[in-house]
Design a protein around this motif. Structure first.
Motif, PDB file in Angstrom:
ATOM      1  N   CYS A  58       0.802  -1.217   0.000  1.00 22.88           N
ATOM      2  CA  CYS A  58       0.000   0.000   0.000  1.00 22.88           C
ATOM      3  C   CYS A  58       0.839   1.272   0.000  1.00 22.88           C
ATOM      4  O   CYS A  58       0.306   2.367  -0.213  1.00 22.88           O
ATOM      5  CB  CYS A  58      -0.919   0.002   1.227  1.00 22.88           C
ATOM      6  SG  CYS A  58      -1.861  -1.528   1.434  1.00 22.88           S
ATOM      7  N   MET A  59       2.132   1.112   0.262  1.00 24.48           N
ATOM      8  CA  MET A  59       2.991   2.288   0.399  1.00 24.48           C
ATOM      9  C   MET A  59       3.061   3.084  -0.915  1.00 24.48           C
ATOM     10  O   MET A  59       3.156   2.510  -1.991  1.00 24.48           O
ATOM     11  CB  MET A  59       4.383   1.839   0.843  1.00 24.48           C
ATOM     12  CG  MET A  59       5.328   2.977   1.191  1.00 24.48           C
ATOM     13  SD  MET A  59       6.892   2.340   1.820  1.00 24.48           S
ATOM     14  CE  MET A  59       6.360   1.570   3.334  1.00 24.48           C
ATOM     15  N   ASN A  60       2.967   4.389  -0.791  1.00 22.81           N
ATOM     16  CA  ASN A  60       3.142   5.324  -1.913  1.00 22.81           C
ATOM     17  C   ASN A  60       2.029   5.245  -2.950  1.00 22.81           C
ATOM     18  O   ASN A  60       2.252   5.597  -4.111  1.00 22.81           O
ATOM     19  CB  ASN A  60       4.499   5.108  -2.601  1.00 22.81           C
ATOM     20  CG  ASN A  60       5.658   5.342  -1.673  1.00 22.81           C
ATOM     21  OD1 ASN A  60       5.575   6.182  -0.790  1.00 22.81           O
ATOM     22  ND2 ASN A  60       6.734   4.589  -1.853  1.00 22.81           N
ATOM     23  N   LYS A  61       0.840   4.783  -2.591  1.00 21.46           N
ATOM     24  CA  LYS A  61      -0.300   4.858  -3.503  1.00 21.46           C
ATOM     25  C   LYS A  61      -0.913   6.250  -3.374  1.00 21.46           C
ATOM     26  O   LYS A  61      -1.349   6.664  -2.295  1.00 21.46           O
ATOM     27  CB  LYS A  61      -1.338   3.790  -3.182  1.00 21.46           C
ATOM     28  CG  LYS A  61      -0.821   2.358  -3.293  1.00 21.46           C
ATOM     29  CD  LYS A  61      -0.341   2.053  -4.701  1.00 21.46           C
ATOM     30  CE  LYS A  61       0.187   0.637  -4.785  1.00 21.46           C
ATOM     31  NZ  LYS A  61       0.729   0.326  -6.122  1.00 21.46           N
ATOM     32  N   ALA A  62      -0.937   7.008  -4.476  1.00 20.25           N
ATOM     33  CA  ALA A  62      -1.268   8.425  -4.407  1.00 20.25           C
ATOM     34  C   ALA A  62      -2.757   8.713  -4.484  1.00 20.25           C
ATOM     35  O   ALA A  62      -3.203   9.756  -4.030  1.00 20.25           O
ATOM     36  CB  ALA A  62      -0.548   9.179  -5.534  1.00 20.25           C
ATOM     37  N   THR A  63      -3.555   7.820  -5.078  1.00 20.08           N
ATOM     38  CA  THR A  63      -4.985   8.076  -5.233  1.00 20.08           C
ATOM     39  C   THR A  63      -5.774   6.918  -4.647  1.00 20.08           C
ATOM     40  O   THR A  63      -5.259   5.823  -4.432  1.00 20.08           O
ATOM     41  CB  THR A  63      -5.346   8.245  -6.717  1.00 20.08           C
ATOM     42  OG1 THR A  63      -5.018   7.045  -7.424  1.00 20.08           O
ATOM     43  CG2 THR A  63      -4.591   9.413  -7.340  1.00 20.08           C
ATOM     44  N   CYS A  64      -7.063   7.173  -4.448  1.00 18.02           N
ATOM     45  CA  CYS A  64      -7.920   6.169  -3.816  1.00 18.02           C
ATOM     46  C   CYS A  64      -8.096   4.958  -4.721  1.00 18.02           C
ATOM     47  O   CYS A  64      -8.057   3.814  -4.262  1.00 18.02           O
ATOM     48  CB  CYS A  64      -9.279   6.794  -3.476  1.00 18.02           C
ATOM     49  SG  CYS A  64     -10.384   5.689  -2.578  1.00 18.02           S
ATOM     50  N   HIS A  65      -8.295   5.197  -6.034  1.00 11.67           N
ATOM     51  CA  HIS A  65      -8.516   4.037  -6.910  1.00 11.67           C
ATOM     52  C   HIS A  65      -7.256   3.195  -7.041  1.00 11.67           C
ATOM     53  O   HIS A  65      -7.334   1.974  -7.169  1.00 11.67           O
ATOM     54  CB  HIS A  65      -9.044   4.490  -8.280  1.00 11.67           C
ATOM     55  CG  HIS A  65      -8.068   5.298  -9.088  1.00 11.67           C
ATOM     56  ND1 HIS A  65      -7.994   6.671  -9.009  1.00 11.67           N
ATOM     57  CD2 HIS A  65      -7.120   4.923  -9.989  1.00 11.67           C
ATOM     58  CE1 HIS A  65      -7.057   7.111  -9.825  1.00 11.67           C
ATOM     59  NE2 HIS A  65      -6.502   6.074 -10.426  1.00 11.67           N
ATOM     60  N   GLU A  66      -6.072   3.816  -7.032  1.00  8.18           N
ATOM     61  CA  GLU A  66      -4.842   3.024  -7.028  1.00  8.18           C
ATOM     62  C   GLU A  66      -4.719   2.207  -5.748  1.00  8.18           C
ATOM     63  O   GLU A  66      -4.228   1.080  -5.759  1.00  8.18           O
ATOM     64  CB  GLU A  66      -3.623   3.940  -7.171  1.00  8.18           C
ATOM     65  CG  GLU A  66      -3.471   4.593  -8.521  1.00  8.18           C
ATOM     66  CD  GLU A  66      -2.275   5.529  -8.582  1.00  8.18           C
ATOM     67  OE1 GLU A  66      -1.869   5.882  -9.694  1.00  8.18           O
ATOM     68  OE2 GLU A  66      -1.745   5.890  -7.514  1.00  8.18           O
ATOM     69  N   CYS A  67      -5.195   2.772  -4.665  1.00 13.73           N
ATOM     70  CA  CYS A  67      -5.093   2.102  -3.367  1.00 13.73           C
ATOM     71  C   CYS A  67      -5.977   0.862  -3.305  1.00 13.73           C
ATOM     72  O   CYS A  67      -5.517  -0.227  -2.965  1.00 13.73           O
ATOM     73  CB  CYS A  67      -5.456   3.084  -2.255  1.00 13.73           C
ATOM     74  SG  CYS A  67      -5.317   2.398  -0.586  1.00 13.73           S
ATOM     75  N   ILE A  68      -7.245   0.999  -3.661  1.00 12.73           N
ATOM     76  CA  ILE A  68      -8.151  -0.148  -3.515  1.00 12.73           C
ATOM     77  C   ILE A  68      -7.921  -1.187  -4.610  1.00 12.73           C
ATOM     78  O   ILE A  68      -8.389  -2.317  -4.496  1.00 12.73           O
ATOM     79  CB  ILE A  68      -9.623   0.302  -3.512  1.00 12.73           C
ATOM     80  CG1 ILE A  68     -10.030   0.880  -4.879  1.00 12.73           C
ATOM     81  CG2 ILE A  68      -9.885   1.287  -2.404  1.00 12.73           C
ATOM     82  CD1 ILE A  68     -11.532   0.986  -5.045  1.00 12.73           C
ATOM     83  N   GLN A  69      -7.209  -0.807  -5.673  1.00 18.56           N
ATOM     84  CA  GLN A  69      -6.841  -1.807  -6.669  1.00 18.56           C
ATOM     85  C   GLN A  69      -5.646  -2.637  -6.209  1.00 18.56           C
ATOM     86  O   GLN A  69      -5.221  -3.549  -6.921  1.00 18.56           O
ATOM     87  CB  GLN A  69      -6.528  -1.135  -8.007  1.00 18.56           C
ATOM     88  CG  GLN A  69      -7.735  -0.579  -8.721  1.00 18.56           C
ATOM     89  CD  GLN A  69      -7.398   0.086 -10.043  1.00 18.56           C
ATOM     90  OE1 GLN A  69      -6.374  -0.200 -10.651  1.00 18.56           O
ATOM     91  NE2 GLN A  69      -8.277   0.968 -10.501  1.00 18.56           N
ATOM     92  N   THR A  70      -5.113  -2.309  -5.043  1.00 21.61           N
ATOM     93  CA  THR A  70      -4.023  -3.076  -4.445  1.00 21.61           C
ATOM     94  C   THR A  70      -4.609  -3.956  -3.348  1.00 21.61           C
ATOM     95  O   THR A  70      -5.402  -3.504  -2.534  1.00 21.61           O
ATOM     96  CB  THR A  70      -2.961  -2.138  -3.857  1.00 21.61           C
ATOM     97  OG1 THR A  70      -2.542  -1.216  -4.874  1.00 21.61           O
ATOM     98  CG2 THR A  70      -1.753  -2.931  -3.372  1.00 21.61           C
ATOM     99  N   GLN A  71      -4.210  -5.203  -3.353  1.00 21.36           N
ATOM    100  CA  GLN A  71      -4.800  -6.182  -2.448  1.00 21.36           C
ATOM    101  C   GLN A  71      -4.625  -5.780  -0.982  1.00 21.36           C
ATOM    102  O   GLN A  71      -3.548  -5.385  -0.560  1.00 21.36           O
ATOM    103  CB  GLN A  71      -4.164  -7.554  -2.701  1.00 21.36           C
ATOM    104  CG  GLN A  71      -4.849  -8.700  -1.987  1.00 21.36           C
ATOM    105  CD  GLN A  71      -4.264 -10.039  -2.383  1.00 21.36           C
ATOM    106  OE1 GLN A  71      -3.299 -10.093  -3.123  1.00 21.36           O
ATOM    107  NE2 GLN A  71      -4.832 -11.115  -1.894  1.00 21.36           N
ATOM    108  N   ASN A  72      -5.725  -5.878  -0.219  1.00 18.89           N
ATOM    109  CA  ASN A  72      -5.760  -5.662   1.233  1.00 18.89           C
ATOM    110  C   ASN A  72      -5.519  -4.212   1.650  1.00 18.89           C
ATOM    111  O   ASN A  72      -5.255  -3.942   2.830  1.00 18.89           O
ATOM    112  CB  ASN A  72      -4.745  -6.561   1.955  1.00 18.89           C
ATOM    113  CG  ASN A  72      -5.012  -8.028   1.729  1.00 18.89           C
ATOM    114  OD1 ASN A  72      -6.171  -8.437   1.635  1.00 18.89           O
ATOM    115  ND2 ASN A  72      -3.963  -8.830   1.626  1.00 18.89           N
TER     116      ASN A  72
END
Length: 884
Positions: A58-72
């Protein structure tokens, strides 16, 4: 921070843009180096290994959609969140981010239609407990569950498909009918797959397991369409099929009472070079033959199966020129013309393709001047003749396969022995098809159809039409009730047997087109016109990124009313930039020219804020680290408190030794050195019994003795008080030990030994061993006889010597005996060789003499005469002389 830089770039010159790109590259390199140090620092502070920290996706994900597209990973959309990373792996504390500001969606599954499986032909389609019909005639089950796994599918729908689809995926439709078909379910249609419709909301790269059950119903309807090659070579096959038509009907009715039978025939395109276009041959290409044609639907599927024999008998054969036939045209029309052929919506559909020749496929039409591709549509006239035979090219294998999947048809290629290998390979490219060997006169057609139907009906194979963004893997124990194995196919099924497949579903990535985030996928058993439909919604974006949702606010006060607040992050308008849109474009001039206030010194090539921050409104705003204890500071972000020297992976040897300030260690009292790892006190270098520092044999460095090396040996020990390699008094005591203990050496004379050796008397021991606690020294020497003797001494109080009682002498060697033994061995070896040579020569001579005697006894000439002697005269007889 990235938003600030992007807004600034819009108004800078080309030169400034190039310089910014260089700065970003430099910043990326620094981030890579800093992230490595960060992982080690966090590991030391949190008692975790660096490898474990590096697994945080989850580190360094800049936007919400990039974040939730990453597992957990979850997202905090609180506006005043500070500089903490918003994308988190572990849920933050409520005082940091309250629950109402957290968006971390879970995969959810809701079963919409879940009708019970049909076990017999008379039973109605029962519904699972708690189910009810919803508006529009569809049925919704009360079963609904939440899951932490995820997966997805996509499928294209058609006008006849069960439900609708917004997907653009190719080529499959379950053809389950419209919503009126759902209403008909209450009346009791046959159901062989369960559940029928499921809604899924799935996250990316998470696994979701979905169970699909299948059971073959009793007396399931069967439609069998016999498609036959009626070229001249198949004339005897036609006669045999006509004779066996009734038997075929009786056999299939023995399997199911709900049976329909149809018949069609084909030859080839009426064009050169496929058939002869001479007018006479167009009317009668061969004796007693009808005119050639492409495909003819002679008898649609009907329950009047006894008519089949009559139609087959009356069908006339025709002829063509080349070996391959136009079977692909016939297959395409027999499948596409559903209404004319009479295929039922809910039935096992069998198409028996009978021929003794090969086939033409897409591209062969160019030989006859036909270049229009096959459109896969029905083109039959009122008489059942294929009207586009000379207009369209032959279909391709992929087109045939697509039509077979769309209409859930099982093709049985019943071909002769010489064509079996070709059609066997063809069946591998057409879903649900099989091939079998037909006798030369088709006499085994009944057994062939029965056996192939038995293979088809006793096997279930699950397929799907998922797109490339979705991965589906099937697991099942089939009928074994054992552990699940990876398979999508179960065999050996009987009517009433129930098998369950677990579909392991994973959405690998979000499609680039947001319209494809909602798809319809179908999982279906091959050859069965039923499927489970999955209404899929991929969780690829956050609601707070879209207008009208909580967390989306235009002209927000949190963004200085100069931008839109989305998921807690400001998106500034074109006239402002900054984390909260606090900077106006009028401030940009502060960053231009040589008077740049964000660069240290006059170096125009240096990066703004040393590459570790952003120049915001003419001042450096240093980057924030994920670890709040790590701080980048200074007017130009030139200082940091996490890059100082380390000792044993501890910054400045740990907080007890020193702290890191502006890239260097500041040591606490009592410590010194670049990493604060050296003690200033020398008390730890003093021997416990007193004396000099390091026993006078070394120097004290960082509170530890560094021992010296001398000509006598190298000193060691914590206080440099030991010297294992130093000789000590060994040479001084050697002669006295020799004379007193072994009566050898230079003082072996009794008077000399007694006169010079008065200070000690050695104590005899069996084996000399050193006790380091008593500070004993070991001495080892060799005397004039090469015997080793060992003794030890200690000087704690008085001199005490212990010597080994027996010397260690090498064993004596009897050289004369060795020499004599070697000589004797050489003599004996020589005699043995002579005797062996004599024996061999004697044996050889005796064999030669025996051979000579044998040859002499076998001689055929008289031993008294010379065998090579000839008389001096010769006698010749005149053949003309008659004795007169």
């Amino acid at each position: 921070m990235i938003e600030t830089q992007s807004k600034t770039t819009k108004v800078t010159s080309f030169k400034m843009m190039t310089r910014k790109m260089q700065q970003l590259m430099y910043l990326s390199l620094l981030c890579i180096l800093a992230s490595t140090q960060l992982s080690h620092t966090l590991a030391a502070q949190l008692d975790q290994s660096p490898a474990k920290l590096e697994q945080n996706p989850c580190m360094n994900k800049a936007t919400c959609h990039e974040c939730i597209q990453t597992q957990n990973c979850g997202w905090c959309m609180k506006a005043d969140y500070g500089d903490r990373p918003r994308c988190f792996l572990n849920t933050p504390k409520p005082e940091i981010c309250p629950e109402e500001f957290i968006y971390n969606p879970d995969t959810s599954e809701s079963i919409r239609i879940n009708k019970a499986l049909t076990w017999d032909s008379s039973g109605a389609a029962a519904m699972s407990g708690g189910g009810q019909y919803i508006s529009g005639g569809s049925y919704e089950s009360s079963a609904s569950r939440q899951s932490s796994s995820s997966g997805s599918y996509s499928a294209s729908g058609s006008s006849s498909s069960y439900g609708s689809s917004s997907s653009s995926s190719s080529g499959f439709s379950a053809n389950l009918g419209s919503q009126s078909a759902f209403a008909a379910a209450a009346a009791g249609e046959i159901v062989q797959i369960k559940p029928q419709r499921v809604s899924l909301k799935l996250r990316i790269n998470e696994v979701h397991n979905l169970d699909v059950s299948y059971s073959q119903a009793v007396d399931y309807p069967v439609d069998l369409y016999y498609l036959m090659d009626l070229s001249k070579s198949m004339e005897d096959d036609k006669e045999k099929l006509s004779a066996l038509g009734d038997k075929l009907s009786e056999t299939m009715k023995g399997i199911t009472s709900n049976f329909r039978l149809g018949f069609g025939s084909f030859v080839d395109k009426v064009l050169m070079p496929y058939v002869s276009t001479i007018p006479k041959n167009l009317e009668e290409p061969c004796p007693k033959c009808d005119a050639p044609y492409g495909y003819r639907n002679i008898m649609g599927l009907s329950t009047d199966t006894y008519r089949f024999s009559t139609e087959v008998k009356q069908a006339a054969v025709s002829g063509n020129l080349d070996a391959p036939e136009g079977g692909f045209d016939a297959i395409m029309q027999a499948i596409a013309c559903r209404q004319q052929v009479g295929w039922r919506e809910q039935a096992r559909r069998l198409l028996v393709f009978s021929t003794d020749a090969g086939f033409h496929y897409a591209g062969d039409g160019k030989l006859g001047g036909v270049i229009t591709p096959n459109d896969g549509e029905c083109h039959l006239n009122g008489e059942g003749m294929y009207t586009h035979s000379i207009i369209q090219d032959y279909p391709s294998i992929s087109q045939i396969n697509q039509k077979v999947k769309q209409n859930a048809i099982n093709i049985i290629f019943a071909v002769t022995q010489n064509q079996y290998s070709v059609y066997q390979k063809l069946s591998g490219h057409i879903e649900g098809s099989s091939s079998a060997i037909l006798s030369n006169d088709s006499s085994n057609v009944v057994d062939l159809v029965r056996e192939e139907y038995s293979k088809i009906s006793s096997t279930v194979e699950m397929k799907d039409n998922a797109t490339g963004d979705v991965k589906i893997t099937y697991y099942s124990s089939c009928l074994s009730n054992g552990p699940l194995t990876k398979t999508n196919k179960c065999s050996g099924l009987k009517v009433g047997d129930k098998v369950t497949f677990t579909a392991n579903i994973t959405v690998t990535k979000c499609p680039t087109d947001p319209k494809l985030w909602k798809q319809v996928i179908q999982i279906y058993p091959v050859g069965i016109n039923e499927s489970m439909i999955i209404d899929l919604e991929m969780l690829c974006s956050c609601p707070c990124e879209h207008p009208g949702s909580i967390g989306y606010e235009k002209h927000s006060t949190s963004c200085s009313k100069s931008g839109t607040l989305m998921c807690g992050i400001c998106e500034c308008d074109d006239l402002h930039f900054g984390n909260t849109c606090e900077c106006s474009m009028s401030d940009v001039h502060l960053n231009n020219g040589n008077n740049n206030m964000c660069r240290q010194g006059n170096n125009t090539n240096a990066a703004d804020c040393n590459g570790r921050g952003s120049c915001v409104c003419g001042a450096c705003e240093c980057k924030k680290r994920s670890n709040p204890e790590e701080i980048i500071s200074g007017k130009y972000c030139e200082c940091e408190n996490f890059s100082c020297e380390r000792n044993k992976n501890l910054l400045c040897s740990g907080p007890d030794h020193g702290i890191c300030e502006c890239n260097r260690c500041v040591c606490k009292p009592g410590w010194t050195g670049s990493s604060c790892d050296c003690q200033t006190s020398k008390d730890t270098c003093m021997p416990p019994n007193g004396g000099e520092i390091c026993s006078g044999h070394g120097t004290c460095e960082c509170g530890v003795c560094k021992c010296k090396s001398t000509d006598d040996g190298r000193y060691s020990g914590k206080y440099c008080d030991k010297c294992p390699t130093c000789s000590g008094r060994c040479h001084e005591l050697k002669d006295c030990v020799q004379c007193q203990m072994y009566h050898t050496g230079e003082l072996k004379n009794g008077d000399d030994c007694a006169k010079n050796c008065t200070t000690f008397t050695p104590v005899g021991v069996e084996k000399v061993k050193i006790d380091e606690d008593k500070d004993e020294q070991l001495c080892v020497f060799f005397d004039e006889d090469d015997c080793k003797f060992t003794f030890k001494y200690s000087e704690v109080g008085e001199l005490v010597v212990h010597a080994q009682e027996e010397k260690e002498c090498p064993p004596k060697v009897f050289m004369l005996g060795i020499v004599l033994g070697v000589i004797a061995a050489i003599v004996l070896v020589g005699l043995a060789i002579l005797l062996l040579w004599k024996l061999l020569t004697t044996i050889h001579d005796r064999r030669e003499f025996a051979r000579f005697e044998k040859e002499r006894m076998n001689a055929k000439w008289d031993t008294g005469e010379n065998p090579i002697y000839k008389q001096a005269t010769s006698t010749f007889k005149n053949p003309i002389y008659a004795g007169k």
